[in-house]
Each structure stands twice: as C-alpha cells, then as structure tokens.
Design a protein around this motif. Structure first.
Motif, PDB file in Angstrom:
ATOM      1  N   CYS A   6       0.859  -1.184   0.000  1.00  0.00           N
ATOM      2  CA  CYS A   6       0.000   0.000   0.000  1.00  0.00           C
ATOM      3  C   CYS A   6       0.894   1.232   0.000  1.00  0.00           C
ATOM      4  O   CYS A   6       1.807   1.338   0.834  1.00  0.00           O
ATOM      5  CB  CYS A   6      -0.898  -0.004   1.232  1.00  0.00           C
ATOM      6  SG  CYS A   6      -1.893   1.477   1.427  1.00  0.00           S
ATOM      7  N   MET A   7       0.653   2.143  -0.923  1.00  0.00           N
ATOM      8  CA  MET A   7       1.419   3.378  -0.956  1.00  0.00           C
ATOM      9  C   MET A   7       0.471   4.566  -1.046  1.00  0.00           C
ATOM     10  O   MET A   7      -0.683   4.423  -1.487  1.00  0.00           O
ATOM     11  CB  MET A   7       2.396   3.377  -2.133  1.00  0.00           C
ATOM     12  CG  MET A   7       3.461   2.300  -2.018  1.00  0.00           C
ATOM     13  SD  MET A   7       4.855   2.550  -3.123  1.00  0.00           S
ATOM     14  CE  MET A   7       5.616   3.987  -2.377  1.00  0.00           C
ATOM     15  N   GLY A   8       0.963   5.704  -0.618  1.00  0.00           N
ATOM     16  CA  GLY A   8       0.083   6.860  -0.637  1.00  0.00           C
ATOM     17  C   GLY A   8       0.803   8.156  -0.340  1.00  0.00           C
ATOM     18  O   GLY A   8       2.033   8.200  -0.263  1.00  0.00           O
TER      19      GLY A   8
ATOM     20  N   SER B 213      -4.322   7.088  -1.704  1.00  0.00           N
ATOM     21  CA  SER B 213      -3.662   5.805  -1.540  1.00  0.00           C
ATOM     22  C   SER B 213      -3.876   4.954  -2.778  1.00  0.00           C
ATOM     23  O   SER B 213      -4.853   5.135  -3.520  1.00  0.00           O
ATOM     24  CB  SER B 213      -4.181   5.079  -0.300  1.00  0.00           C
ATOM     25  OG  SER B 213      -5.563   4.786  -0.449  1.00  0.00           O
ATOM     26  N   ILE B 214      -2.941   3.993  -2.962  1.00  0.00           N
ATOM     27  CA  ILE B 214      -3.049   3.057  -4.077  1.00  0.00           C
ATOM     28  C   ILE B 214      -2.439   1.733  -3.629  1.00  0.00           C
ATOM     29  O   ILE B 214      -1.380   1.719  -2.997  1.00  0.00           O
ATOM     30  CB  ILE B 214      -2.352   3.608  -5.338  1.00  0.00           C
ATOM     31  CG1 ILE B 214      -2.555   2.660  -6.524  1.00  0.00           C
ATOM     32  CG2 ILE B 214      -0.871   3.872  -5.095  1.00  0.00           C
ATOM     33  CD1 ILE B 214      -2.136   3.287  -7.866  1.00  0.00           C
ATOM     34  N   ASP B 215      -3.106   0.624  -3.919  1.00  0.00           N
ATOM     35  CA  ASP B 215      -2.528  -0.660  -3.548  1.00  0.00           C
ATOM     36  C   ASP B 215      -1.914  -1.336  -4.763  1.00  0.00           C
ATOM     37  O   ASP B 215      -1.955  -0.803  -5.876  1.00  0.00           O
ATOM     38  CB  ASP B 215      -3.553  -1.550  -2.843  1.00  0.00           C
ATOM     39  CG  ASP B 215      -4.685  -2.014  -3.747  1.00  0.00           C
ATOM     40  OD1 ASP B 215      -5.712  -2.459  -3.207  1.00  0.00           O
ATOM     41  OD2 ASP B 215      -4.545  -1.961  -4.990  1.00  0.00           O
ATOM     42  N   SER B 216      -1.345  -2.504  -4.560  1.00  0.00           N
ATOM     43  CA  SER B 216      -0.629  -3.178  -5.642  1.00  0.00           C
ATOM     44  C   SER B 216      -1.538  -3.610  -6.787  1.00  0.00           C
ATOM     45  O   SER B 216      -1.053  -3.915  -7.875  1.00  0.00           O
ATOM     46  CB  SER B 216       0.129  -4.390  -5.092  1.00  0.00           C
ATOM     47  OG  SER B 216       1.190  -3.977  -4.274  1.00  0.00           O
TER      48      SER B 216
ATOM     49  N   THR C 284      -7.494   2.752  -5.908  1.00  0.00           N
ATOM     50  CA  THR C 284      -7.170   4.061  -5.341  1.00  0.00           C
ATOM     51  C   THR C 284      -8.297   4.603  -4.474  1.00  0.00           C
ATOM     52  O   THR C 284      -9.479   4.292  -4.683  1.00  0.00           O
ATOM     53  CB  THR C 284      -6.874   5.078  -6.461  1.00  0.00           C
ATOM     54  OG1 THR C 284      -8.028   5.202  -7.306  1.00  0.00           O
ATOM     55  CG2 THR C 284      -5.686   4.642  -7.298  1.00  0.00           C
ATOM     56  N   PHE C 285      -7.896   5.405  -3.515  1.00  0.00           N
ATOM     57  CA  PHE C 285      -8.838   6.141  -2.686  1.00  0.00           C
ATOM     58  C   PHE C 285      -8.293   7.553  -2.491  1.00  0.00           C
ATOM     59  O   PHE C 285      -7.079   7.764  -2.484  1.00  0.00           O
ATOM     60  CB  PHE C 285      -9.032   5.476  -1.323  1.00  0.00           C
ATOM     61  CG  PHE C 285      -9.800   4.182  -1.372  1.00  0.00           C
ATOM     62  CD1 PHE C 285      -9.130   2.970  -1.406  1.00  0.00           C
ATOM     63  CD2 PHE C 285     -11.186   4.184  -1.403  1.00  0.00           C
ATOM     64  CE1 PHE C 285      -9.837   1.770  -1.463  1.00  0.00           C
ATOM     65  CE2 PHE C 285     -11.896   2.999  -1.459  1.00  0.00           C
ATOM     66  CZ  PHE C 285     -11.215   1.793  -1.489  1.00  0.00           C
TER      67      PHE C 285
END
Length: 121
Positions: free
Chosen positions: A33-35, A50-53, A57-58
């Motif tokens: 998870c990155m953001g 945020s964005i996961d693999s 996105t949120f």
C-alpha cells in the motif's frame, strides 16, 4: 526496510498544477500500500490518496476530482498529479508506504519520506 524520496514540490498560483514523484525501494511486500499524506504546522496530518498493488485508489474528499495518484509499471515510482490547486492545499507532502492490506489515505503508514513542500498562493 523501505526508502522513499519525494521530489516535485514548489510554489504555484491557485488553479495551477504540480506533479509530485516518489522514488521507492525496499521489499514489494512492505510497499503493498502506498500513498501521500500532507501536514501543515499546527494541524493534524491529512491522508490525501492511496493506491494498492492492484491499482485500487482512494482519495480524501478534499482532493477528489483534482488529484490523481498513480504508479509506474515497476511500482518503483509513485506519483501525485495535483490540478486545480487551491491555497488550502499548501502543506508539506509526504510519500508513504505500508504492508497493510487495508489501503486508505488515513492509514497510519509505517514508512514515509522526508517530504516536499507545496505552496499555493
């Protein structure tokens, strides 16, 4: 261990755009998870995006429709495209990463970079 290095901040007039970048290294598991979050002196930290693999996105309500988070195909670089900037977007912006499978902007974030300043006037 994860290292995150932000770049791309600066000063811009209201209505303008900036693109932040974050070079990431470390195990892919730790960066599931990155953001981005931002902080202004005297205010609480605010999760921005945020964005996961899987590419889900949120966004915080305050930036929805104006900011776009993305990653390169190798998932080594994280981006935040910021359009229609407002003075209230002025803050230090931090790139962040976490292994949590719950991936939302308000995460606690285990890893973060040194930050890059964005000033909108």
């Amino acid at each position: 261990h994860v290292q995150l290095v932000e770049s791309g901040g600066g000063s811009v007039q209201a209505g303008g755009s900036l693109r932040l970048s974050c070079a990431a290294s470390g195990t892919s598991y730790s960066r599931y998870c990155m953001g981005w979050f931002r902080q202004t002196p005297g205010k609480e930290r605010e999760g921005v995006a945020s964005i996961d693999s899987d590419g889900i996105t949120f966004y915080a309500d305050s930036v929805k429709g104006r900011f776009t988070i993305s990653q390169d195909s190798a998932k080594d670089t994280l981006f935040l495209q910021m359009d229609s900037l407002r003075p209230e977007d002025t803050a230090m912006y931090y790139c962040a990463a976490d292994s949590s499978w719950i991936c939302v902007p308000g995460n606690e974030w285990k890893y973060s970079g040194q930050g890059t300043q964005v000033t909108v006037s």
